[in-house]
Write an enzyme that holds these catalytic residues in place. Structure first.
Site, mmCIF file in Angstrom:
data_model
loop_
_atom_site.group_PDB
_atom_site.id
_atom_site.type_symbol
_atom_site.label_atom_id
_atom_site.label_comp_id
_atom_site.label_asym_id
_atom_site.label_seq_id
_atom_site.Cartn_x
_atom_site.Cartn_y
_atom_site.Cartn_z
ATOM 1 N N SER A 181 -54.926 -24.065 25.468
ATOM 2 C CA SER A 181 -54.310 -25.251 26.042
ATOM 3 C C SER A 181 -52.808 -25.276 25.727
ATOM 4 O O SER A 181 -52.110 -24.313 26.014
ATOM 5 C CB SER A 181 -55.030 -26.498 25.528
ATOM 6 O OG SER A 181 -54.667 -27.628 26.252
ATOM 7 N N ASP A 460 -60.962 -25.285 35.423
ATOM 8 C CA ASP A 460 -60.153 -26.037 34.458
ATOM 9 C C ASP A 460 -59.177 -26.964 35.177
ATOM 10 O O ASP A 460 -58.412 -26.515 36.039
ATOM 11 C CB ASP A 460 -59.376 -25.054 33.582
ATOM 12 C CG ASP A 460 -58.691 -25.698 32.393
ATOM 13 O OD1 ASP A 460 -58.649 -26.943 32.324
ATOM 14 O OD2 ASP A 460 -58.208 -24.948 31.528
#
Length: 538
Positions: A181, A460
């Site tokens: 991330s 995602d």
């Protein structure tokens, strides 16, 4: 990264996602592990400079002081010549990453290479605070560049307890970095800025392109989510928007229906109704960390009859609201979904506040319009760190207003840049967009360098800020090689390669085949990189 909402919902990424849609790339559902990992992996600290850049005026007044940067390590598999693999914990307390020393990709890499696994905390998170408070003035040292320098300094100076007789610093020892991330983007930049310190890095779900208005965050939910759920949800949100924007005389009735008449501001109300769709990011193949809330929400609004506690007595009012919201033709089809939506909001968000012992009001729990709260800046206000980063450099405001008019939005269009940036103004007196160029100068969507691996999840919501974004060169398609791996995990959400299971926990379907395949490739290319390091390849 943390969700950006009212004070009740500013959480760290190690807590349950608050579903506001204004969150950190790494907001996910991490349950407490049964084992006390802190006793297995004692914490250590290394003293690092508060200010690495005394020639940069943006850090004035400069500091010559140092602070303790926390880390943990596991040398169980270490043998002479093995590498050090550093997992950057990112925008959270580093203790939330300790499971990866025990199982998951970090553990697999350490075992396969006879290396040392490390979890390194990021400055201004956990206990790694360089300043006595979190005032805006004292947050000036919270930049990605300063934190990158911390991670390089660590590799160049660390002495591991129990291995004091060995020089395990870079560049004499091979150092590899991993992050997911924000931390994924971080280690990508690390490889560019400090190539002589970190021989290779793996950027998983790395958000390498900073974006101010990140309305595309929800588009993978539209594309990959259950079609019936997405169709119903977008219509219900559209009903809300039409009433709040074009048929305001029904706004009090709408709020009463949801039990949210205690919410003063319409944008706060709209944001709360947008929370459930944000659970998409917390989905994970690992049952221990999976957030089931998205599936639960979809199950509720697509259920063919009234769910538990949903009131049939409100049918007439619901139909009136659907008519006011422009959906007369869908009245019958949307009545039960709207009733179940109302029940879900009441059960999940309203009752826990009103029935708590804290005498908290709904405004206190969910309002972003709270200057008094945002004015607090002592060290206990740990929520301030990530908002400061996105207000100054990263952006990622997940708006509904930015969604093109040719489609229904998954979150309310009342969620504008102005509304989502209220925290920037109230907490830090920042009224201008962030300096995204401070991030994008490293290459953004198209970042590339030898021994930088790019790993992303197909589904995602942060893929739109990664090198696999359709906005990247060649539509986010590259040839994957051992020197520059470029892998997309089928069906995956947010850095699914990071997690793992103990051998006795695996099943025929866990981990999923796409995850196992990518993890095997990651082990293989890191071993190949290690051989290149030993051969003296630059």
């Amino acid at each position: 990264m943390q969700k950006r909402v009212g004070r009740h919902n500013v959480v760290t990424c190690a807590q349950k996602v608050d579903h506001s849609g204004q969150g950190s790339p790494d907001s996910q559902y991490l349950q407490k592990r049964e084992v006390d990992l802190a006793s297995l992996y004692p914490e250590h600290n290394i003293s690092v400079p508060i200010d690495h850049f005394h020639n940069d005026t943006s850090y004035e007044p400069h500091s010559s002081g140092t602070f303790d940067l926390r880390y943990w390590f596991d040398a169980s598999y270490y043998k002479d010549g093995g590498p050090v693999i550093v997992l950057q914990s990112g925008e959270t307390d580093g203790t939330g990453r300790l499971p990866f020393l025990q199982k998951g990709l970090l553990h697999q890499l350490a075992q396969a290479t006879n290396g040392i696994g490390v979890v390194l905390e990021h400055r201004y998170y956990g206990t790694s605070f360089p300043t006595p408070d979190l005032s805006t003035k004292n947050l000036r040292f919270l930049t990605t560049d300063q934190a990158l320098a911390d991670m390089a300094y660590f590799a160049q100076h660390v002495i591991f307890e129990g291995l004091e007789e060995k020089n395990l610093t870079a560049p004499g020892t091979a150092y590899f970095g991993y992050g997911g991330s924000y931390a994924g983007a971080f280690v990508a930049f690390l490889r560019l800025v400090y190539p002589d310190v970190y021989y290779g890095t793996i950027s998983s779900s790395g958000v390498t392109q900073a974006i101010w208005d990140f309305w595309t965050y929800y588009e993978p939910v539209r594309e990959y989510g259950p079609p019936n759920c997405i169709s119903i949800h977008t219509k219900l949100i559209n009903v809300v928007d039409i009433i709040l924007q074009n048929n305001k005389k029904y706004t009090p009735q709408l709020k009463i229906a949801f039990g949210l008449e205690g919410i003063t501001y319409d944008d706060d109300f709209a944001q709360l109704l947008s929370y459930p769709i944000g659970g998409w990011q917390g989905r994970n193949w690992d049952p221990e960390v999976n957030d089931p809330s998205f599936d639960e929400y979809c199950g509720n609004i697509t259920y063919p009859s009234l769910t538990n506690n949903a009131s049939a007595n409100s049918t007439a009012s619901i139909r009136e609201l659907l008519h006011a919201g422009g959906y007369s033709d869908y009245n019958l089809a949307l009545t039960i979904p709207m009733a179940n939506f109302i029940n879900y909001i009441k059960t999940t968000y309203v009752s826990p506040v009103l029935n708590s012992d804290g005498n908290q009001t709904l405004d206190q729990a969910y309002s972003t319009h709270n200057q008094t709260f945002y004015g607090q800046d002592d060290l206990s206000q740990t929520w301030r760190s990530w908002p400061y980063q996105y207000c100054t450099q990263w952006g990622f405001l997940q708006t509904g207003s930015g969604v093109p008019s040719d489609r229904l939005s998954l979150v309310s269009r009342l969620l504008t840049l102005e509304y989502n940036s209220l925290i920037c103004r109230y907490a830090f007196n920042i009224t201008t967009p962030p300096d995204t160029e401070a991030v994008n100068k490293y290459g953004g969507f198209n970042i590339s360098t030898p021994r930088l691996a790019i790993i992303d999840g197909e589904e995602d919501p942060w893929r739109g800020a990664s090198p696999h974004s359709p906005q990247a060169k060649n539509g986010g398609n590259r040839t994957s090689t051992t020197e520059e791996p470029f892998l997309l995990i089928d069906g995956a959400v947010h850095h699914w390669d990071e997690n793992g299971l103990f051998p006795n926990e695996t099943t025929a379907t866990l981990p999923p085949a796409p995850v196992k395949e990518v993890q095997a490739q990651e082990v293989a290319f890191v071993k190949a990189w290690l051989e290149d390091f030993r051969a003296g390849k630059a």
